[in-house]
Structures are given as C-alpha cells and as structure tokens.
Scaffold this motif. Structure first.
Motif, mmCIF file in Angstrom:
data_model
loop_
_atom_site.group_PDB
_atom_site.id
_atom_site.type_symbol
_atom_site.label_atom_id
_atom_site.label_comp_id
_atom_site.label_asym_id
_atom_site.label_seq_id
_atom_site.Cartn_x
_atom_site.Cartn_y
_atom_site.Cartn_z
ATOM 1 N N ASP A 154 0.854 -1.183 0.000
ATOM 2 C CA ASP A 154 0.000 0.000 0.000
ATOM 3 C C ASP A 154 0.886 1.228 0.000
ATOM 4 O O ASP A 154 2.060 1.166 0.356
ATOM 5 N N ALA A 155 0.338 2.315 -0.418
ATOM 6 C CA ALA A 155 0.974 3.629 -0.326
ATOM 7 C C ALA A 155 -0.168 4.614 -0.162
ATOM 8 O O ALA A 155 -1.161 4.537 -0.886
ATOM 9 N N PHE A 156 -0.054 5.501 0.782
ATOM 10 C CA PHE A 156 -1.171 6.403 1.052
ATOM 11 C C PHE A 156 -0.667 7.762 1.517
ATOM 12 O O PHE A 156 0.468 7.918 1.928
ATOM 13 N N VAL A 157 -1.553 8.725 1.406
ATOM 14 C CA VAL A 157 -1.308 10.069 1.905
ATOM 15 C C VAL A 157 -2.126 10.200 3.177
ATOM 16 O O VAL A 157 -3.313 9.881 3.192
ATOM 17 N N ILE A 158 -1.478 10.638 4.243
ATOM 18 C CA ILE A 158 -2.186 10.843 5.506
ATOM 19 C C ILE A 158 -2.142 12.333 5.843
ATOM 20 O O ILE A 158 -1.141 12.996 5.613
ATOM 21 N N ARG A 159 -3.262 12.839 6.327
ATOM 22 C CA ARG A 159 -3.377 14.257 6.635
ATOM 23 C C ARG A 159 -3.483 14.445 8.145
ATOM 24 O O ARG A 159 -4.242 13.762 8.819
ATOM 25 N N TYR A 160 -2.697 15.394 8.636
ATOM 26 C CA TYR A 160 -2.765 15.798 10.038
ATOM 27 C C TYR A 160 -3.273 17.224 10.076
ATOM 28 O O TYR A 160 -2.732 18.103 9.411
ATOM 29 N N LEU A 161 -4.322 17.464 10.864
ATOM 30 C CA LEU A 161 -4.869 18.806 11.048
ATOM 31 C C LEU A 161 -5.198 19.020 12.517
ATOM 32 O O LEU A 161 -5.732 18.118 13.168
ATOM 33 N N PRO A 162 -4.919 20.219 13.040
ATOM 34 C CA PRO A 162 -5.320 20.506 14.417
ATOM 35 C C PRO A 162 -6.827 20.330 14.580
ATOM 36 O O PRO A 162 -7.608 20.757 13.729
ATOM 37 N N GLY A 163 -7.213 19.642 15.624
ATOM 38 C CA GLY A 163 -8.623 19.419 15.897
ATOM 39 C C GLY A 163 -9.234 18.265 15.121
ATOM 40 O O GLY A 163 -10.342 17.849 15.411
ATOM 41 N N GLU A 164 -8.552 17.746 14.108
ATOM 42 C CA GLU A 164 -9.062 16.601 13.341
ATOM 43 C C GLU A 164 -8.242 15.366 13.684
ATOM 44 O O GLU A 164 -8.724 14.429 14.279
ATOM 45 N N GLN A 165 -7.007 15.372 13.280
ATOM 46 C CA GLN A 165 -6.075 14.299 13.609
ATOM 47 C C GLN A 165 -4.716 14.942 13.757
ATOM 48 O O GLN A 165 -4.171 15.482 12.796
ATOM 49 N N GLU A 166 -4.187 14.901 14.961
ATOM 50 C CA GLU A 166 -2.920 15.564 15.223
ATOM 51 C C GLU A 166 -1.770 14.585 15.356
ATOM 52 O O GLU A 166 -0.608 14.986 15.339
ATOM 53 N N SER A 167 -2.084 13.283 15.469
ATOM 54 C CA SER A 167 -1.029 12.283 15.602
ATOM 55 C C SER A 167 -1.632 10.899 15.376
ATOM 56 O O SER A 167 -2.845 10.740 15.282
ATOM 57 N N LEU A 168 -0.765 9.922 15.289
ATOM 58 C CA LEU A 168 -1.157 8.515 15.325
ATOM 59 C C LEU A 168 -0.605 7.945 16.625
ATOM 60 O O LEU A 168 0.439 8.399 17.108
ATOM 61 N N ARG A 169 -1.267 6.947 17.145
ATOM 62 C CA ARG A 169 -0.730 6.319 18.357
ATOM 63 C C ARG A 169 0.580 5.612 18.009
ATOM 64 O O ARG A 169 0.820 5.250 16.858
ATOM 65 N N SER A 170 1.416 5.444 18.990
ATOM 66 C CA SER A 170 2.681 4.749 18.791
ATOM 67 C C SER A 170 2.394 3.328 18.310
ATOM 68 O O SER A 170 1.531 2.637 18.858
ATOM 69 N N HIS A 171 3.095 2.921 17.264
ATOM 70 C CA HIS A 171 2.888 1.580 16.702
ATOM 71 C C HIS A 171 4.119 1.172 15.904
ATOM 72 O O HIS A 171 5.029 1.966 15.703
ATOM 73 N N HIS A 172 4.143 -0.073 15.454
ATOM 74 C CA HIS A 172 5.194 -0.519 14.540
ATOM 75 C C HIS A 172 4.523 -1.184 13.342
ATOM 76 O O HIS A 172 3.485 -1.831 13.475
ATOM 77 N N ASP A 173 5.116 -0.964 12.179
ATOM 78 C CA ASP A 173 4.596 -1.584 10.964
ATOM 79 C C ASP A 173 5.104 -3.011 10.888
ATOM 80 O O ASP A 173 6.169 -3.342 11.426
ATOM 81 N N ILE A 174 4.363 -3.857 10.193
ATOM 82 C CA ILE A 174 4.774 -5.250 10.065
ATOM 83 C C ILE A 174 5.495 -5.519 8.752
ATOM 84 O O ILE A 174 5.923 -6.630 8.499
ATOM 85 N N ALA A 175 5.662 -4.500 7.943
ATOM 86 C CA ALA A 175 6.305 -4.657 6.643
ATOM 87 C C ALA A 175 7.801 -4.910 6.797
ATOM 88 O O ALA A 175 8.422 -4.508 7.775
ATOM 89 N N GLN A 176 8.376 -5.574 5.795
ATOM 90 C CA GLN A 176 9.814 -5.779 5.753
ATOM 91 C C GLN A 176 10.524 -4.416 5.704
ATOM 92 O O GLN A 176 11.517 -4.196 6.370
#
Length: 147
Positions: free
Chosen positions: A98-120
């Motif tokens: 997959d390849a995607f564009v992610i948008r961060y905006l104040p009051g909408e989405q300001e971060s992602l929770r801490s995580h790790h990807d499973i990809a090589q």
C-alpha cells in the motif's frame, strides 16, 4: 484530473544516508510533485478506515489513481530498492502492499498512536513543510524527522 509521474523525481543519482540504526533517508519526489499529490488527495478526500488498527485520515495512492500507484511501485523497484539492497543484502522486492497520503490537522487528527509496521520495509515521505507536529518518531533509535 490527470496525474502522471512526469516530473516526480529529480534525475540526479539517489544518495542514501543512514540517520539511525536501520534507518535510511534519501530524496524521493520533487516539491512540485509533492504539491500535486496533496492536491489530488484533497480532491479524492481523506477518510479514516475503522478497520485499520492505526486509523488515520488517509487516502490510498491507488484510490487517487491506479496508474500512479503502479508508477510509484515501479520507481521504488528501479530507483530506491537497489540502494536499500546495498545496505540490506537479504531484502527482496515484491512490490508495494500500500501507499497512502495521511493528513494531520489541528482538531481533526494531530497524531497517530505509537505503533510498529509489520512490513519488511516501511517508508514515509514528507510532502510539505511549514507546520508543527506530525513528526515521525523512532524511539528505539532515538530519531525523529522533525528537523
């Protein structure tokens, strides 16, 4: 809307730089192409996927254009992957999941929770500058891309 891969990359040789343990940085797209990707993503729209374990306001490049996704996949295989093989000789290119564009905006989405990807191999491309927050952090390596 027509979005081609023309002008996406600077034709200069790709120079890979180690920025942390198992972390590498290299040029990817031109600023003009990044701006075109942002405009295209905004036209398609950003929606969180409720089934995603780390949901974000995002849009897949394949949803923007299957031809664009294919061009990115081919570019990575031809231009980027050989650089990665030089530092990780055991990796094998099998295309993109997959390849995607992610948008961060104040009051909408300001971060992602801490995580790790499973990809090589996992990658991130900063499409623009001039904002605060949304830094990609690698706590184990003590590195983030905020600078």
């Amino acid at each position: 809307m027509i979005l081609t891969y023309a002008g996406a990359v600077d034709e200069s040789p790709v120079a890979i730089t180690e920025v942390g343990a198992e972390l590498y940085q290299l040029p990817f797209w031109t600023p003009e192409f990044c701006a075109a990707i942002i405009r295209a993503a905004e036209l398609v729209g950003f929606e969180p996927d409720p089934d995603d374990p780390v949901p974000g306001h995002e849009v897949s490049l394949a949803a923007i254009s299957p031809a664009l996704f294919g061009a990115v996949q081919n570019d990575i295989g031809a231009r980027i992957w050989p650089q990665l093989e030089a530092v990780w000789p055991m990796i094998e290119y099998r295309g993109l999941r997959d390849a995607f564009v992610i948008r961060y905006l104040p009051g909408e989405q300001e971060s992602l929770r801490s995580h790790h990807d499973i990809a090589q191999v996992s990658a991130s491309v900063r499409l623009n500058d001039g904002y605060e927050g949304a830094a990609l952090s690698f706590p184990r390596q003590g590195y983030d891309n905020a600078h």
